[in-house]
Each structure stands twice: as structure tokens, then as C-alpha cells.
Design an enzyme around this catalytic site. Sequence first.
Site, PDB file in Angstrom:
ATOM      1  N   ASN A  66      77.365 -19.387  -5.883  1.00 17.06           N
ATOM      2  CA  ASN A  66      76.224 -20.271  -5.654  1.00 17.06           C
ATOM      3  C   ASN A  66      76.408 -21.176  -4.681  1.00 17.06           C
ATOM      4  O   ASN A  66      77.329 -22.218  -4.687  1.00 17.06           O
ATOM      5  CB  ASN A  66      75.994 -20.858  -7.179  1.00 17.06           C
ATOM      6  CG  ASN A  66      74.750 -21.541  -7.313  1.00 17.06           C
ATOM      7  OD1 ASN A  66      74.035 -21.890  -6.361  1.00 17.06           O
ATOM      8  ND2 ASN A  66      74.103 -21.499  -8.511  1.00 17.06           N
ATOM      9  N   SER A 144      62.263 -20.778   9.612  1.00 19.20           N
ATOM     10  CA  SER A 144      60.974 -20.137   9.095  1.00 19.20           C
ATOM     11  C   SER A 144      59.824 -20.775  10.191  1.00 19.20           C
ATOM     12  O   SER A 144      60.098 -21.820  10.788  1.00 19.20           O
ATOM     13  CB  SER A 144      60.644 -20.589   7.851  1.00 19.20           C
ATOM     14  OG  SER A 144      59.428 -20.460   7.461  1.00 19.20           O
ATOM     15  N   TYR A 157      60.341 -27.434   1.402  1.00 18.94           N
ATOM     16  CA  TYR A 157      60.463 -26.282   2.116  1.00 18.94           C
ATOM     17  C   TYR A 157      60.328 -26.401   3.795  1.00 18.94           C
ATOM     18  O   TYR A 157      61.377 -26.037   4.348  1.00 18.94           O
ATOM     19  CB  TYR A 157      59.240 -24.936   1.987  1.00 18.94           C
ATOM     20  CG  TYR A 157      60.051 -23.659   2.471  1.00 18.94           C
ATOM     21  CD1 TYR A 157      61.144 -22.963   1.807  1.00 18.94           C
ATOM     22  CD2 TYR A 157      59.280 -22.898   3.479  1.00 18.94           C
ATOM     23  CE1 TYR A 157      61.430 -21.639   2.407  1.00 18.94           C
ATOM     24  CE2 TYR A 157      59.697 -21.773   3.766  1.00 18.94           C
ATOM     25  CZ  TYR A 157      60.649 -21.196   3.511  1.00 18.94           C
ATOM     26  OH  TYR A 157      61.128 -19.858   3.926  1.00 18.94           O
ATOM     27  N   ALA A 159      60.258 -29.403   5.200  1.00 17.93           N
ATOM     28  CA  ALA A 159      61.251 -30.297   5.676  1.00 17.93           C
ATOM     29  C   ALA A 159      62.600 -29.613   5.761  1.00 17.93           C
ATOM     30  O   ALA A 159      63.398 -29.950   6.648  1.00 17.93           O
ATOM     31  CB  ALA A 159      61.426 -31.420   4.837  1.00 17.93           C
ATOM     32  N   LYS A 161      63.543 -26.435   6.340  1.00 22.90           N
ATOM     33  CA  LYS A 161      63.424 -25.508   7.630  1.00 22.90           C
ATOM     34  C   LYS A 161      63.344 -26.223   8.803  1.00 22.90           C
ATOM     35  O   LYS A 161      64.109 -25.875   9.921  1.00 22.90           O
ATOM     36  CB  LYS A 161      62.279 -24.428   7.433  1.00 22.90           C
ATOM     37  CG  LYS A 161      62.442 -23.712   6.206  1.00 22.90           C
ATOM     38  CD  LYS A 161      63.690 -22.845   6.276  1.00 22.90           C
ATOM     39  CE  LYS A 161      63.791 -21.726   5.201  1.00 22.90           C
ATOM     40  NZ  LYS A 161      65.294 -20.835   5.234  1.00 22.90           N
TER      41      LYS A 161
HETATM   42  N1  LIG Z   1      59.811 -13.900   2.850  1.00 23.53           N
HETATM   43  C1  LIG Z   1      59.294 -14.715   3.915  1.00 23.53           C
HETATM   44  O1  LIG Z   1      58.060 -14.826   3.881  1.00 23.53           O
HETATM   45  C2  LIG Z   1      60.058 -15.733   4.644  1.00 23.53           C
HETATM   46  C3  LIG Z   1      59.387 -16.381   5.850  1.00 23.53           C
HETATM   47  C4  LIG Z   1      60.313 -17.241   6.598  1.00 23.53           C
HETATM   48  C5  LIG Z   1      61.319 -17.219   6.424  1.00 23.53           C
HETATM   49  N2  LIG Z   1      62.123 -16.722   5.415  1.00 23.53           N
HETATM   50  C6  LIG Z   1      63.356 -16.944   4.976  1.00 23.53           C
HETATM   51  O2  LIG Z   1      64.332 -15.807   4.889  1.00 23.53           O
HETATM   52  C7  LIG Z   1      65.218 -15.913   4.452  1.00 23.53           C
HETATM   53  C8  LIG Z   1      65.559 -14.867   3.460  1.00 23.53           C
HETATM   54  O3  LIG Z   1      64.695 -15.036   2.186  1.00 23.53           O
HETATM   55  P1  LIG Z   1      63.942 -13.509   1.622  1.00 23.53           P
HETATM   56  O4  LIG Z   1      62.583 -13.335   2.239  1.00 23.53           O
HETATM   57  O5  LIG Z   1      64.812 -12.421   2.189  1.00 23.53           O
HETATM   58  O6  LIG Z   1      63.780 -13.875   0.199  1.00 23.53           O
HETATM   59  P2  LIG Z   1      64.585 -13.097  -0.839  1.00 23.53           P
HETATM   60  O7  LIG Z   1      64.186 -13.759  -2.223  1.00 23.53           O
HETATM   61  O8  LIG Z   1      64.517 -11.725  -1.219  1.00 23.53           O
HETATM   62  O9  LIG Z   1      66.176 -13.247  -0.500  1.00 23.53           O
HETATM   63  C9  LIG Z   1      66.761 -14.823  -0.749  1.00 23.53           C
HETATM   64  C10 LIG Z   1      68.199 -14.454  -1.377  1.00 23.53           C
HETATM   65  O10 LIG Z   1      68.948 -15.549  -1.593  1.00 23.53           O
HETATM   66  C11 LIG Z   1      69.596 -15.584  -2.721  1.00 23.53           C
HETATM   67  N3  LIG Z   1      70.072 -17.132  -3.183  1.00 23.53           N
HETATM   68  C12 LIG Z   1      68.775 -17.940  -3.603  1.00 23.53           C
HETATM   69  N4  LIG Z   1      69.513 -19.235  -3.992  1.00 23.53           N
HETATM   70  C13 LIG Z   1      70.939 -18.918  -3.881  1.00 23.53           C
HETATM   71  C14 LIG Z   1      72.039 -19.747  -4.165  1.00 23.53           C
HETATM   72  N5  LIG Z   1      71.995 -20.924  -4.596  1.00 23.53           N
HETATM   73  N6  LIG Z   1      73.234 -19.119  -3.822  1.00 23.53           N
HETATM   74  C15 LIG Z   1      73.456 -17.894  -3.181  1.00 23.53           C
HETATM   75  N7  LIG Z   1      72.299 -17.166  -2.924  1.00 23.53           N
HETATM   76  C16 LIG Z   1      71.205 -17.683  -3.253  1.00 23.53           C
HETATM   77  C17 LIG Z   1      68.742 -14.950  -3.594  1.00 23.53           C
HETATM   78  O11 LIG Z   1      69.401 -14.458  -4.951  1.00 23.53           O
HETATM   79  C18 LIG Z   1      67.988 -14.048  -2.816  1.00 23.53           C
HETATM   80  O12 LIG Z   1      69.013 -12.869  -2.766  1.00 23.53           O
HETATM   81  C19 LIG Z   1      65.159 -17.293   3.635  1.00 23.53           C
HETATM   82  O13 LIG Z   1      65.988 -18.377   4.267  1.00 23.53           O
HETATM   83  C20 LIG Z   1      63.755 -17.821   3.726  1.00 23.53           C
HETATM   84  O14 LIG Z   1      63.441 -19.237   3.648  1.00 23.53           O
HETATM   85  C21 LIG Z   1      61.318 -15.907   4.276  1.00 23.53           C
END
Ligand SMILES: NC(=O)c1ccc[n+]([C@@H]2O[C@H](COP(=O)([O-])OP(=O)(O)OC[C@H]3O[C@@H](n4cnc5c(N)ncnc54)[C@H](O)[C@@H]3O)[C@@H](O)[C@H]2O)c1
Length: 253
Positions: A66, A144, A157, A159, A161
Site C-alpha cells: 500500500n 496527467s 487531483y 494539485a 498531478k
Molecule cells: N484513466 C485516465 O483517464 C487517466 C488520465 C490521466 C492520468 N491518469 C493516471 O494514470 C495512472 C494510472 O491510472 P489508470 O487509469 O491505469 O487507473 P487504474 O485505476 O486502472 O489503476 C490504478 C492502480 O493503482 C492502484 N493503487 C491505487 N491506490 C494504491 C495504493 N495506495 N497502493 C498501491 N496501489 C494503488 C490501484 O489498485 C490500481 O490498480 C494514474 O496515475 C492516473 O492518475 C489516468
Amino acid sequence: MPTMQDMTGQVALVTGAGGGLGGATAIRIAELGGDVAVLDVSAEALAATAEKVRAMGHKALELPLNLTDRTQCAQAIERTVAEFGKIDALCNVAGVLRCGASEDFAEADWDLVMKVNLEAPFFLSRAAIPHMKEKGGAIVNVCSTAAFKAQGYFSAYCASKAGLLHLTKTMAVEYIKTPIRINAVAPGGMDTVLAGEASPIFGLDPDIYGRLGNPRGMCVIEDVADMVAYLASPASRSIQGACMVVDTGEIVY
Ligand SMILES: NC(=O)c1ccc[n+]([C@@H]2O[C@H](COP(=O)([O-])OP(=O)(O)OC[C@H]3O[C@@H](n4cnc5c(N)ncnc54)[C@H](O)[C@@H]3O)[C@@H](O)[C@H]2O)c1
């Protein structure tokens, strides 16, 4: 020095590897020949990614940890180095999204977003850097488009990023005399679990949350993973302190 993307013999730690982008990144790194330590708070999702990496003939170390716990951030690096003898790349992909009106925003949500999105990349980097200072290595922080756009109801979020982007640049300067490369990727919208966490805003004022997305639609997750893997690989040797935007035009639209 390699001129093409090749991670043969390299070891990468990918956080959020049970999720959409993190899972795709771990698989892309394995496709490029690397071994991967995969970290996620969800042990089940993590195991699925690890199985895919192993099926490709590469090693996968499962780290069900975590990232809200700084001790576990340090443990992730220690366990990776203990298993593989080194760490060549740290991909900080894990992230959480919580949104809503600032005046009603729960303290617990603020803390969670800051811990996972901003603090964990710092504490993981802090633990990884001593292993990279001599031999080199790469740190890739997934921020992001929210790092650039002021988007109503996304205060924590955005802030977190924007903070992560500036942390990337600051650390890139700090370690510029070492062989460590520190860069960021700014994805636009991707169809993942995280994107669904935006739904609370739809009961709020559309004049404030504004235009979401663009006519080209969402990013292909694998395209973003490609960019993360590129920055993690030695092929990106000339890139330092940069942020690569992969957003189907979201920022310019
Ligand atoms: N999906 C979008 O539209 C988008 C857009 C821009 C940026 N992002 C960024 O991309 C990255 C990946 O996101 P995603 O879209 O694949 O989302 P996702 O929800 O599919 O994956 C995020 C993963 O992080 C894990 N996670 C969350 N809290 C955690 C913790 N405390 N300890 C360990 N693991 C933890 C979750 O279990 C999950 O598997 C993130 O940093 C997100 O902010 C996503």
C-alpha cells in the site's frame, strides 16, 4: 549505447501494475525484454499482471503493498533489489482520483490523493536513487493533463498531478550530474477504473467542470504504456526533466 527501445537485462519496478496503465506498462517492459517488479494494493489484480509477464518468459516479483505507507514504499525498492540485485527503472504509475466541490471535499480523500499521487512517487524515488546513482537508471512519473488544466471539482487531483510534474523537474535538476534520468508522462483520458471515479461531478455545474475529452476520444492505454516504457528504457538517454504528453489533443483542444 542502445539506440532502439530494448530492456533486455533491465529490471523495472512498476506501481499500479494491477490497473489499466500500470498493467500495460509492465507487459510492454517485458515485451522489450525486461524483468518486472509489479506493485499494487490489489494482490489479485497484481497476480494477473505477473502471470502475463511470466507467460512471456520474464521474471515478475509481486509486491502487494500500500503506497499510502512510506515504510512500504521503501520496502518495495528493498525487495526489488534483494530479488534482482538492482533496479534500473522506477515507473510511478499508481494513482487515485477523487472529485467533488472543494467545500465538501472529505479530508480523507484529500489525504489519499496526495499520498498516492504525490508523496509515494517521492518516497519511492528517494529509496531508489541510491541504487541508481553510480550505474544509472530512470524514474518515470505518470502525471496527467490535469497537471496543466485547471479543472473545477478536481482540486486535489489537479494539485497532486501539478505537484508531481514539478517534483519531476526539480529532481531532474538535482540529479543532473548523475546518470539518473527523471521524466514524466501526461496522459489524457483513458478507459480505466480510475476514469469512472469522475462520475460525482456529473451532478454538479457543467459550466464549472467544463469540457471533458475531445472529438478524438480517449487515449489507447497501450500507446501511453509505450511512452512510459520508452522513458524507462536506455533509448531515452537524451531526455531529462521532460513531460511527454499523450492525450489525443486534449490540452490543445
Ligand atoms: N484513466 C485516465 O483517464 C487517466 C488520465 C490521466 C492520468 N491518469 C493516471 O494514470 C495512472 C494510472 O491510472 P489508470 O487509469 O491505469 O487507473 P487504474 O485505476 O486502472 O489503476 C490504478 C492502480 O493503482 C492502484 N493503487 C491505487 N491506490 C494504491 C495504493 N495506495 N497502493 C498501491 N496501489 C494503488 C490501484 O489498485 C490500481 O490498480 C494514474 O496515475 C492516473 O492518475 C489516468
